[in-house]
Design a protein around this motif. Structure first.
Motif, mmCIF file in Angstrom:
data_model
loop_
_atom_site.group_PDB
_atom_site.id
_atom_site.type_symbol
_atom_site.label_atom_id
_atom_site.label_comp_id
_atom_site.label_asym_id
_atom_site.label_seq_id
_atom_site.Cartn_x
_atom_site.Cartn_y
_atom_site.Cartn_z
ATOM 1 N N SER A 89 -1.123 2.009 9.411
ATOM 2 C CA SER A 89 -1.097 2.061 10.873
ATOM 3 C C SER A 89 -1.704 0.829 11.530
ATOM 4 C CB SER A 89 -1.773 3.335 11.371
ATOM 5 O OG SER A 89 -3.096 3.405 10.911
ATOM 6 N N ARG A 90 -2.734 0.230 10.920
ATOM 7 C CA ARG A 90 -3.314 -0.985 11.487
ATOM 8 C C ARG A 90 -4.182 -1.677 10.431
ATOM 9 N NH1 ARG A 90 -8.728 -0.967 13.890
ATOM 10 N NH2 ARG A 90 -9.735 0.987 13.395
ATOM 11 N N ILE A 130 0.838 -1.206 0.000
ATOM 12 C CA ILE A 130 0.000 0.000 0.000
ATOM 13 C C ILE A 130 0.870 1.251 0.000
ATOM 14 C CG2 ILE A 130 -1.843 1.258 1.162
ATOM 15 C CD1 ILE A 130 -2.452 -1.458 2.569
ATOM 16 N N GLU A 131 1.908 1.258 0.800
ATOM 17 C CA GLU A 131 2.793 2.423 0.852
ATOM 18 C C GLU A 131 3.404 2.674 -0.530
ATOM 19 O OE1 GLU A 131 5.291 1.326 4.147
ATOM 20 O OE2 GLU A 131 3.659 1.671 5.590
ATOM 21 N N ARG A 132 3.808 1.605 -1.235
ATOM 22 C CA ARG A 132 4.365 1.728 -2.588
ATOM 23 C C ARG A 132 3.313 2.253 -3.562
ATOM 24 N NH1 ARG A 132 3.480 -1.690 -6.441
ATOM 25 N NH2 ARG A 132 3.117 -3.510 -5.107
ATOM 26 N N ILE A 177 -8.310 -11.982 -2.462
ATOM 27 C CA ILE A 177 -8.232 -11.859 -1.005
ATOM 28 C C ILE A 177 -7.568 -10.516 -0.736
ATOM 29 C CG2 ILE A 177 -7.275 -12.796 1.128
ATOM 30 C CD1 ILE A 177 -7.375 -15.564 -0.327
ATOM 31 N N SER A 178 -8.293 -9.637 -0.049
ATOM 32 C CA SER A 178 -7.806 -8.278 0.182
ATOM 33 C C SER A 178 -7.601 -8.012 1.663
ATOM 34 C CB SER A 178 -8.792 -7.256 -0.382
ATOM 35 O OG SER A 178 -8.910 -7.398 -1.766
ATOM 36 N N ILE A 179 -6.502 -7.348 1.946
ATOM 37 C CA ILE A 179 -6.162 -6.931 3.303
ATOM 38 C C ILE A 179 -6.261 -5.410 3.331
ATOM 39 C CG2 ILE A 179 -4.398 -6.966 5.116
ATOM 40 C CD1 ILE A 179 -3.218 -9.434 3.482
ATOM 41 N N TYR A 180 -7.107 -4.892 4.208
ATOM 42 C CA TYR A 180 -7.367 -3.454 4.280
ATOM 43 C C TYR A 180 -6.693 -2.856 5.515
ATOM 44 C CZ TYR A 180 -10.613 -4.296 0.573
ATOM 45 O OH TYR A 180 -11.154 -4.660 -0.629
ATOM 46 N N HIS A 181 -5.931 -1.780 5.284
ATOM 47 C CA HIS A 181 -5.219 -1.085 6.344
ATOM 48 C C HIS A 181 -5.743 0.339 6.493
ATOM 49 C CE1 HIS A 181 -1.630 -3.790 6.886
ATOM 50 N NE2 HIS A 181 -2.016 -4.201 5.699
#
Length: 158
Positions: free
Chosen positions: A64-65, A49-51, A84-88
């Motif tokens: 952050s979380r 995500i940062e990229r 499959i998605s990971i949400y931050h």
């Protein structure tokens, strides 16, 4: 069953400012998604995500979380696409301007339109995956897990 399934892992970030959440969509897209992208081999979901924020918007952000995980069948209404998605939750370094007007991203390899959508207006927009809207409107204190089918009339509860 397909011996070579179309499955991918995606990481996405929820950046919130002035009670608005940043979304984007591709040129031919019919709905909005949180900014993010495919997790590359050896890369964490947070680093992905940062990229992606750096590449698409020139923004320096930090994951952050984890807010939740969505197992999405027929993602974006594409039959057979399993994502499959990971949400931050994201925090940004420096000032991040908020506007009512949609704007283009800075990555020349893909044409993305970004928009800050007020939380109270989420119901007026098509948001993918369908279960994401519920997660964002009822902001979780703990990590949530949803199983979703974007071809379903109604997203299942998590």
């Amino acid at each position: 069953m397909n011996p070579y399934p179309n499955i991918r892992i995606r990481a996405a970030g929820m950046l919130r400012r002035e009670n608005r959440i940043l979304f984007h969509r591709i040129k031919q897209g019919d709905g909005w998604v949180l900014p993010g992208g495919r997790v590359e081999t050896g890369e964490t979901s947070a680093a992905t995500i940062e990229r992606e924020f750096r590449e698409e918007l020139g923004l320096r952000v930090r994951a952050s979380r984890v807010l939740g995980v969505i197992e999405n069948f027929n993602a974006y209404r594409y039959d057979g696409l399993h994502e499959i998605s990971i949400y931050h939750e994201m925090t940004a370094e420096g000032d991040v301007p908020v506007s009512d007007a949609p704007f283009k991203g800075g990555d020349a390899t893909v044409e993305l339109t970004f928009r800050w959508i007020p939380v109270e207006e989420l119901d007026r927009h098509r948001i993918y995956p369908l279960a994401l809207k519920a997660m964002l409107m009822d902001f979780p204190d703990e990590v949530k897990h949803f199983v979703n089918d974007d071809n379903a009339d109604k997203a299942p509860k998590g």
